[in-house]
Design an enzyme around this catalytic site. Sequence first.
Site, PDB file in Angstrom:
ATOM      1  N   GLU A 122       0.834  -1.204   0.000  1.00  0.00           N
ATOM      2  CA  GLU A 122       0.000   0.000   0.000  1.00  0.00           C
ATOM      3  C   GLU A 122       0.870   1.255   0.000  1.00  0.00           C
ATOM      4  OE1 GLU A 122      -2.889  -0.277   3.143  1.00  0.00           O
ATOM      5  OE2 GLU A 122      -3.929  -1.970   2.217  1.00  0.00           O
ATOM      6  N   GLU A 262      -4.198  -9.603   0.581  1.00  0.00           N
ATOM      7  CA  GLU A 262      -4.766  -9.678   1.925  1.00  0.00           C
ATOM      8  C   GLU A 262      -6.278  -9.625   1.846  1.00  0.00           C
ATOM      9  OE1 GLU A 262      -3.569  -6.528   4.506  1.00  0.00           O
ATOM     10  OE2 GLU A 262      -1.430  -6.743   4.070  1.00  0.00           O
TER      11      GLU A 262
END
Length: 340
Positions: A122, A262
């Site tokens: 991220e 994830e």
Amino acid sequence: MNRRITSFIFFTFIATTCQAARSRNGMDIGVCYGLLGNDLPPATQVVSLYKRCQIQKMRLHNPNHEALEALRGSQIQVTLGVPNEEIPNLANSQEAAQSWFTTNVEPYVQDIEFSYITIGNEAFPDQFGPFIGPAMHNLKNVLNEYNLHGIQVTTVVNTAVLANSYPPSAAVFTAEAASGMLDILEFLSDNGATIMVNVYPYYAYAGDPTNVRLDYAQFSAKGPVVQDGALSYSNLFDAMVDAFIWAMEKMGFPNVAVAISESGWPSAGNGIFTTPDLARTYNRNFMNHIIKSSGTPKRPNTYMDAHIFAMFNENQKPNGTQQYFGLFYPNMLPVYPIFP
């Protein structure tokens, strides 16, 4: 109680908990091995737990050498991360990419099957975003020199890079993300590589429980909940993935594969939205959805690599739900029976 008897009961319980995974000849799904805890078991025990549960894939967010040593010869497929703060160094210097590889991959590559190396988690489009593309190129050059063409170089993004995602076909990347995504997607397309996306229906539900149905967020709806043209959605996960696919298609990249880096549901930390039963339901249904290779409405019958987040509750994560995504407590007892 006698220590020997206690140990026998513990390992019998673990074996029973993981029995369903054995019956499937291993789970073709991964679990993230997070290390932000000061009470976690030694890496050798963690790898043994993965093997007992027949979890075939592990994602490491950074190259922890204790974990890598324990993984030698395990036959667990590993996704290995470059920490965000190291991305600029790899981007600015081919020699730095070589050094990172020499330190963190080369010593293990004969004994560990690396599937992906992810440039950041991220990290895009924030301060590290401009460096991701060059870092991917430099590291890919190193892998090519060693004929390690089977290791994909990619990055991990989250669905916040989308300006909107409802309905999925309306999705586009944010203005801030668009130019950087173009560079990333060009690299991935040119190299036949996969983009990795963190997908969390939990946050959409917890943020708007009035308008986001719980059964839709948990793969439990009995029929379509959202209709988007000819495509019907009975779960929010598929809608979120397809929104990302639509956004890529609008940028001219309809064929870049998606993997799930994830996904998960916390078992505590946010009142009625986080219970062990809700976490178990989501993760069990997510696992079954991935294992069936059913794909999404936009890409039906398409296999996706995927990872559950995470193996353990981690007490050094920020307070709140982030500490409670684990399938196991640090003592390696299950938080809930994920394997039916």
